[in-house]
Design a protein around this motif. Sequence first.
Motif, PDB file in Angstrom:
ATOM      1  N   ALA A 164      51.863  43.969  11.522  1.00 16.25           N
ATOM      2  CA  ALA A 164      51.122  45.187  11.323  1.00 16.25           C
ATOM      3  C   ALA A 164      50.242  45.252  10.251  1.00 16.25           C
ATOM      4  O   ALA A 164      50.425  44.473   9.323  1.00 16.25           O
ATOM      5  CB  ALA A 164      52.238  46.306  11.072  1.00 16.25           C
ATOM      6  N   SER A 165      49.280  46.132  10.367  1.00 14.14           N
ATOM      7  CA  SER A 165      48.410  46.496   9.164  1.00 14.14           C
ATOM      8  C   SER A 165      49.074  47.536   8.453  1.00 14.14           C
ATOM      9  O   SER A 165      49.158  48.505   9.109  1.00 14.14           O
ATOM     10  CB  SER A 165      46.866  46.460   9.613  1.00 14.14           C
ATOM     11  OG  SER A 165      46.717  47.657  10.463  1.00 14.14           O
ATOM     12  N   VAL A 166      49.077  47.603   7.144  1.00  9.45           N
ATOM     13  CA  VAL A 166      49.873  48.701   6.390  1.00  9.45           C
ATOM     14  C   VAL A 166      48.940  49.019   5.250  1.00  9.45           C
ATOM     15  O   VAL A 166      48.411  48.009   4.803  1.00  9.45           O
ATOM     16  CB  VAL A 166      51.294  48.126   6.015  1.00  9.45           C
ATOM     17  CG1 VAL A 166      51.830  49.181   5.051  1.00  9.45           C
ATOM     18  CG2 VAL A 166      52.121  47.480   7.032  1.00  9.45           C
ATOM     19  N   VAL A 167      49.092  50.380   4.928  1.00 10.24           N
ATOM     20  CA  VAL A 167      48.180  50.827   3.840  1.00 10.24           C
ATOM     21  C   VAL A 167      49.273  51.691   3.065  1.00 10.24           C
ATOM     22  O   VAL A 167      50.126  52.445   3.416  1.00 10.24           O
ATOM     23  CB  VAL A 167      46.955  51.874   4.150  1.00 10.24           C
ATOM     24  CG1 VAL A 167      47.472  53.022   4.952  1.00 10.24           C
ATOM     25  CG2 VAL A 167      46.417  52.038   2.849  1.00 10.24           C
ATOM     26  N   ASP A 168      49.503  51.394   1.784  1.00 13.95           N
ATOM     27  CA  ASP A 168      50.354  52.012   0.764  1.00 13.95           C
ATOM     28  C   ASP A 168      49.433  52.908   0.138  1.00 13.95           C
ATOM     29  O   ASP A 168      48.861  52.614  -0.797  1.00 13.95           O
ATOM     30  CB  ASP A 168      50.860  51.013  -0.089  1.00 13.95           C
ATOM     31  CG  ASP A 168      51.907  51.542  -1.412  1.00 13.95           C
ATOM     32  OD1 ASP A 168      51.987  52.566  -1.049  1.00 13.95           O
ATOM     33  OD2 ASP A 168      51.873  50.698  -2.271  1.00 13.95           O
ATOM     34  N   VAL A 169      49.484  54.388   0.436  1.00 15.62           N
ATOM     35  CA  VAL A 169      48.914  55.250  -0.223  1.00 15.62           C
ATOM     36  C   VAL A 169      49.400  55.739  -1.426  1.00 15.62           C
ATOM     37  O   VAL A 169      50.768  55.988  -1.632  1.00 15.62           O
ATOM     38  CB  VAL A 169      48.891  56.567   0.819  1.00 15.62           C
ATOM     39  CG1 VAL A 169      48.431  57.755   0.128  1.00 15.62           C
ATOM     40  CG2 VAL A 169      48.179  56.140   2.209  1.00 15.62           C
ATOM     41  N   GLY A 170      48.448  55.965  -2.677  1.00 16.89           N
ATOM     42  CA  GLY A 170      48.969  56.076  -3.873  1.00 16.89           C
ATOM     43  C   GLY A 170      49.805  55.072  -4.252  1.00 16.89           C
ATOM     44  O   GLY A 170      50.838  55.488  -4.992  1.00 16.89           O
ATOM     45  N   SER A 171      49.269  53.837  -4.450  1.00 15.28           N
ATOM     46  CA  SER A 171      50.165  52.892  -4.611  1.00 15.28           C
ATOM     47  C   SER A 171      50.817  52.566  -6.078  1.00 15.28           C
ATOM     48  O   SER A 171      51.965  52.089  -6.058  1.00 15.28           O
ATOM     49  CB  SER A 171      49.348  51.364  -4.241  1.00 15.28           C
ATOM     50  OG  SER A 171      50.448  50.390  -4.375  1.00 15.28           O
ATOM     51  N   GLY A 172      50.011  53.231  -6.974  1.00 13.43           N
ATOM     52  CA  GLY A 172      50.618  53.060  -8.447  1.00 13.43           C
ATOM     53  C   GLY A 172      50.574  51.563  -8.812  1.00 13.43           C
ATOM     54  O   GLY A 172      50.016  50.949  -9.148  1.00 13.43           O
ATOM     55  N   ALA A 173      52.034  51.541  -9.111  1.00 16.40           N
ATOM     56  CA  ALA A 173      52.388  50.042  -9.651  1.00 16.40           C
ATOM     57  C   ALA A 173      52.454  49.202  -8.628  1.00 16.40           C
ATOM     58  O   ALA A 173      53.249  47.989  -8.840  1.00 16.40           O
ATOM     59  CB  ALA A 173      53.581  50.492 -10.685  1.00 16.40           C
ATOM     60  N   GLY A 174      52.253  49.377  -7.342  1.00 12.94           N
ATOM     61  CA  GLY A 174      52.463  48.549  -6.313  1.00 12.94           C
ATOM     62  C   GLY A 174      53.683  48.962  -5.429  1.00 12.94           C
ATOM     63  O   GLY A 174      54.133  47.882  -4.740  1.00 12.94           O
TER      64      GLY A 174
END
Length: 210
Positions: free
Chosen positions: A62-72
């Motif tokens: 899957a393709s994934v987006v981490d919203v508001g990733s901050g420190a990852g």
Amino acid sequence: MSVPDAAASVFGDELGRATAYADLLATRGLEWGLMGPREVDRIWDRHVLNSVAVGHAIAPGASVVDVGSGAGLPGIPLALARPDLRVTLLEPLLRRANFLTGVVEELGLGERVEVVRGRAVGPDDKDPLGHHAQYDVVTSRAVAALPRLLAWCVPLMAPTGSIVALKGSSAAGEVSDAAADVARHRLKAEAIPVTTHDGADPTWLVVCTR
């Protein structure tokens, strides 16, 4: 900072990079103000291992987006535990985006992890940092309450995509309280308890699908 035994089973061949990331959080992350001093002793259990829980609800490739990733978090631990995924770390603040870019470069994750300085917005929003791509999975950790999170994340969902949010033990109550918002977006939502490894306390996911 000692590496817990569970880390080897969770990260396998990527344990070395996971350890390097945990060390970066405890040093540079602290210096840059992305981690609080009290979090250093809890980086593995509360942050790195906990983040991998989202992978329980993500299909292979899957393709994934981490919203508001901050420190990852959860994006980088997820990418390390699941090399099959393509992960985008979406972060609007320049300082945090620069931190993420440096971490991705140092860990050698550039082939499957991308850092984007931007924010989740509605399809008609003219924000210059607005990010309008779509992904199979939109994930987040400690970003916002579910109604606001849906407003940000739904535009990033592919037509058959999902939202997988890391939440606390009140996840089921949050889903119930946000029932009207979930319905307005024509979604279904459920709270799911998962464990990242043997002996770990349950972590709650809120999973939203069309």
